[in-house]
Scaffold this active site. Sequence first.
Site, mmCIF file in Angstrom:
data_model
loop_
_atom_site.group_PDB
_atom_site.id
_atom_site.type_symbol
_atom_site.label_atom_id
_atom_site.label_comp_id
_atom_site.label_asym_id
_atom_site.label_seq_id
_atom_site.Cartn_x
_atom_site.Cartn_y
_atom_site.Cartn_z
ATOM 1 N N HIS A 70 0.874 -1.176 0.000
ATOM 2 C CA HIS A 70 0.000 0.000 0.000
ATOM 3 C C HIS A 70 0.916 1.233 0.000
ATOM 4 C CE1 HIS A 70 -2.815 2.907 1.834
ATOM 5 N NE2 HIS A 70 -3.797 2.058 1.620
ATOM 6 N N GLN B 182 -4.625 -5.268 6.695
ATOM 7 C CA GLN B 182 -5.610 -6.158 6.057
ATOM 8 C C GLN B 182 -5.663 -7.527 6.713
ATOM 9 O OE1 GLN B 182 -7.842 -5.512 3.692
ATOM 10 N NE2 GLN B 182 -7.143 -3.410 3.486
HETATM 11 C C1 LIG Z 1 -5.740 0.516 4.742
HETATM 12 C C2 LIG Z 1 -4.335 0.141 4.638
HETATM 13 C C3 LIG Z 1 -3.305 1.008 5.026
HETATM 14 C C4 LIG Z 1 -3.561 2.419 5.479
HETATM 15 O O1 LIG Z 1 -4.394 2.469 6.595
HETATM 16 P P1 LIG Z 1 -4.955 3.864 7.104
HETATM 17 O O2 LIG Z 1 -6.047 3.440 8.030
HETATM 18 O O3 LIG Z 1 -5.457 4.609 5.907
HETATM 19 O O4 LIG Z 1 -3.845 4.561 7.793
HETATM 20 C C5 LIG Z 1 -2.016 0.559 4.950
HETATM 21 N N1 LIG Z 1 -1.730 -0.671 4.524
HETATM 22 C C6 LIG Z 1 -2.679 -1.534 4.129
HETATM 23 C C7 LIG Z 1 -2.301 -2.906 3.686
HETATM 24 C C8 LIG Z 1 -4.019 -1.148 4.175
HETATM 25 O O5 LIG Z 1 -4.957 -1.991 3.774
#
Ligand SMILES: *Cc1c(COP(=O)(O)O)cnc(C)c1O
Length: 404
Positions: free
Chosen positions: A121, A201
Amino acid sequence: MLDINKIRADFPILSVKVNGKPLVYFDNGATSQKPQVVIDAIAKYYQEINANIHRGVHTLSQLATDAFEVSRGKIQQHINAKFPYEVIFTSGTTHSINAVANGFTSLLKAGDEVLVSALEHHSNIVPWQMLCERTGAILKVIPMNDQGELILSEYDNLLSNKTKIVTVNHISNALGTINPIKYMIEKAHQVGAAILIDGAQAVPHLKPNVQELDCDFYVFSGHKICGPTGTGILYGKEKWLRKLPPYQGGGEMIKEVTFEKTTYADLPHKFEAGTPNIAGGIVLGTAIDYMNEIGFENIAAYEHELLEYGTQKLLEIEGMKIFGTALEKTSVISFNIEGIHPYDIGTIIDNKGIAVRTGHHCAQPIMDFFKIPGTIRASFAFYNTKEEIDSMVDAIKKAKLMLL
Ligand SMILES: *Cc1c(COP(=O)(O)O)cnc(C)c1O
């Protein structure tokens, strides 16, 4: 095993109509819905014990502080951290990763290496690029194959005594791949590197055991596990949290302040500058209790059924291409239909109350790998049903007729 109707009744939003149609919510990878107990707990905090924490001797302040620390203890138990002070409250995964990446500034020098995976991400790419810019360290990428699995032999080759930190997600948000983190942690440690696991996740689907994994950092967001937005966790091994400098300066994180010198508070407060999201932190504990009552084994088994069913149903659509076909994956299906832009499908099925994510899912390098602008992503949670999958598949078939 799961009484889905009873579970669905816990989530008021699941009976809301969207565009005049019953909501089918398949955007759980972006954020989960909230059960009534969580919604109620937020109101209860503000109605009954709202006060600032760790500051006043007055009764409400103590009640709020106690509730906040009880929640920290729940999270410690949930992830099996050794000590409660290894659990830091943050505003989310992004904040947690930035705190660690920032802390490594003082530990890296030019020519050191930071390894990130090709499946990350943006939240787990950009802070490390910024770290490399500050220090002259070099960012290296662990590649993946066409199934969306990391190539472990390449990982082994990239590791060396120059590697100072490895960062990888437990589960990919864009493809659902479950990464072999136990192996990756062991290998990182063999060259003396630290390793951060982005569990954003993973925590909606499984209960991580940080001591068994032996990771140095494990981070996640509260809003993806039925908790409030603006909550998150940074787990770090005590030795690392002691070694890293604080991320932000301010109230709460100090022991003593003079204009000549400030000394920092002990863990966990060293990393919790300013007034935290008190209600959010407390209610994150409520959300974790709720999910544990349902049971992560039950959740995983049911979601696996949804994944198999959804995959099979979607593959019946002609021109369907699924991205991310790893052997180990969670209930995320990323797909495209030949000749149609993902955004067009997303828009048409939204009119029917079906919420999916379209686009690059904050993981542009993965889209570049597959040479596509984006995908449609359906991500299922334990409160979704096979009937909802049928509705989505029907809606996609109709959209396809309109578009082709
Ligand atoms: C959602 C997500 C993030 C970011 O999370 P935030 O709640 O927006 O800070 C980072 N890594 C992964 C794998 C995600 O699914």
